[in-house]
Design a protein around this motif. Structure first.
Motif, PDB file in Angstrom:
ATOM      1  N   ASP A 204       7.717  -1.579   2.689  1.00 43.98           N
ATOM      2  CA  ASP A 204       7.205  -2.926   2.969  1.00 43.98           C
ATOM      3  C   ASP A 204       7.454  -3.191   4.444  1.00 43.98           C
TER       4      ASP A 204
ATOM      5  N   ASN B 231       6.882  -5.782   6.263  1.00 48.61           N
ATOM      6  CA  ASN B 231       7.388  -7.118   6.571  1.00 48.61           C
ATOM      7  C   ASN B 231       8.904  -7.201   6.491  1.00 48.61           C
TER       8      ASN B 231
ATOM      9  N   ASN C 241       4.518  -2.244  14.683  1.00 50.19           N
ATOM     10  CA  ASN C 241       5.182  -3.478  15.112  1.00 50.19           C
ATOM     11  C   ASN C 241       5.158  -3.658  16.629  1.00 50.19           C
TER      12      ASN C 241
ATOM     13  N   GLY D 176      -8.191  -3.274   2.795  1.00 51.52           N
ATOM     14  CA  GLY D 176      -7.051  -3.581   3.646  1.00 51.52           C
ATOM     15  C   GLY D 176      -6.529  -2.417   4.453  1.00 51.52           C
ATOM     16  N   THR D 177      -7.014  -1.205   4.176  1.00 49.07           N
ATOM     17  CA  THR D 177      -6.539  -0.020   4.900  1.00 49.07           C
ATOM     18  C   THR D 177      -7.118   0.008   6.318  1.00 49.07           C
TER      19      THR D 177
ATOM     20  N   THR E 227      -1.580   2.926   6.013  1.00 48.70           N
ATOM     21  CA  THR E 227      -1.106   1.537   6.047  1.00 48.70           C
ATOM     22  C   THR E 227      -2.239   0.631   5.604  1.00 48.70           C
TER      23      THR E 227
ATOM     24  N   ALA F 290      -3.030  -3.766   4.592  1.00 51.10           N
ATOM     25  CA  ALA F 290      -2.562  -5.156   4.585  1.00 51.10           C
ATOM     26  C   ALA F 290      -3.350  -5.942   3.545  1.00 51.10           C
ATOM     27  N   LYS F 291      -2.621  -6.810   2.835  1.00 49.32           N
ATOM     28  CA  LYS F 291      -3.267  -7.619   1.804  1.00 49.32           C
ATOM     29  C   LYS F 291      -2.418  -8.865   1.562  1.00 49.32           C
TER      30      LYS F 291
ATOM     31  N   GLY G  18      -1.245 -11.151   3.461  1.00 47.35           N
ATOM     32  CA  GLY G  18      -0.147 -11.408   4.388  1.00 47.35           C
ATOM     33  C   GLY G  18       0.946 -10.359   4.361  1.00 47.35           C
ATOM     34  N   SER G  19       0.815  -9.357   3.508  1.00 45.88           N
ATOM     35  CA  SER G  19       1.801  -8.280   3.428  1.00 45.88           C
ATOM     36  C   SER G  19       1.179  -6.980   3.926  1.00 45.88           C
ATOM     37  N   ARG G  20       2.028  -6.110   4.472  1.00 48.32           N
ATOM     38  CA  ARG G  20       1.558  -4.802   4.935  1.00 48.32           C
ATOM     39  C   ARG G  20       2.484  -3.718   4.404  1.00 48.32           C
TER      40      ARG G  20
ATOM     41  N   PHE H 189       1.732  -3.406  -3.703  1.00 48.58           N
ATOM     42  CA  PHE H 189       1.157  -4.751  -3.654  1.00 48.58           C
ATOM     43  C   PHE H 189       1.391  -5.495  -4.962  1.00 48.58           C
TER      44      PHE H 189
END
Length: 310
Positions: free
Chosen positions: A44, A46, A201, A242-243, A261, A263-264, A266-268, A294
């Protein structure tokens, strides 16, 4: 008696498809997936929390996923202002002779740093990677030294070591001079996930490059397609919503590898899959990890919402 037996048969017939659906979709409802690969890690981004690990601390040949470290060093230099995207790079004889996936560059060809970087990140071109290493550090050997120094700064484990920039595994007897390295490149799945997380990041624009479905080299009638089949823009059977990255890899020793990686909501997530038996399998196994991750994150959010609304 006959009626009871009839009801038993009806119940069994109803339960069979229900059980089948649950089994086929267990990754989607939060149960740990069964992943067929030499090593995998799901993180995760985040929180930095590892959601799933299977042989995650075992050093393995990473194939071209090792280029993530080369990407990081180039982006650091660009950000620091010591180099620029528009710089011209003349291809050396050594860079033009590198085997594996390549652009078929010739000695004396001139490309920009941006073109070489995108060719390395999107197409995994080995000659482009070596040309960048020589331009940024004077030689591949010096650049590899920077890669290993950076690994220590990021506190990657001692199980991860970079021997060259392309990760082409060559018989040491065929090499000489500065081309000889102590040992072969090895990375753990966990270190690869940490490296990918740090890269995203600190240089989120890498996702603009890694999500390109295709790129064209200026002045050449050459189009390079992305090797990441999970990109939604490809609209293929392995596409995953989201990829947007990050790096594929393959060698005979490593098998098929992928650092993905997505994202969906608000999470990645970052998923590392090392050593599948086929090109397709690395994406199928990554899908299992994404579905599981997810689903798990959404479950946590639902529980938090319930707590705060009590």
């Amino acid at each position: 008696m006959k009626k009871r037996w009839l009801w038993f048969v009806v119940i069994v017939l109803i339960m069979i498809p229900v059980v089948s659906v649950i089994t086929l979709n267990k990754e989607r409802i939060g149960m740990k997936p069964v992943v067929e690969a030499k090593a995998v890690v799901l993180m995760d981004l985040n929180t930095g929390r590892v959601l799933f690990s299977q042989n995650g601390d075992v050093p393995l040949p990473p194939a071209s996923m090792s280029k993530l470290m080369a990407e990081l060093i180039v982006l650091d230099e660009i950000k620091a202002g010591t180099h620029s995207w528009d710089e011209k790079v003349m291809i050396s004889e050594y860079a033009s002779s590198v085997s594996g996936v390549q652009l078929s560059l010739n000695k004396g060809d001139v490309l920009t740093v941006r073109e070489l970087f995108q060719s390395m990140a999107v197409y995994s071109a080995n000659d482009a990677a070596v040309a960048l290493a020589e331009h940024f550090a004077g030689s591949e050997e010096n650049f590899v030294r920077h890669m290993n120094q950076k690994a220590k700064k990021l506190q990657l484990s001692s199980g991860s070591y970079f021997a060259n920039v392309s990760d082409i595994q060559t018989d040491p007897k065929e090499l000489s001079g500065s081309q000889v390295h102590e040992r072969e490149t090895r990375m753990t799945a966990l270190d690869t996930a940490k490296l990918a997380a740090y890269l995203i990041n600190h240089h989120p624009d890498i996702l603009d490059t890694s999500s390109k479905t295709q790129m064209r080299l200026q002045g050449r009638d050459l189009y390079l397609s992305n090797t990441n089949w999970m990109l939604p823009s490809l609209a293929g059977p392995y596409s995953y919503e989201g990829t947007d990255g990050l790096k594929t890899g393959f060698t005979e020793n490593a098998g098929y590898c992928f650092t993905g990686t997505a994202a969906k909501g608000g999470s990645r997530l970052v998923a590392v899959v090392m050593g599948t038996k086929s090109e397709e399998a690395r994406f199928e196994e990554t899908r299992k990890l994404f579905d599981y991750g997810f689903s798990k994150i959404l479950t946590w959010r639902e529980r938090l919402d319930d707590w705060f609304h009590v």
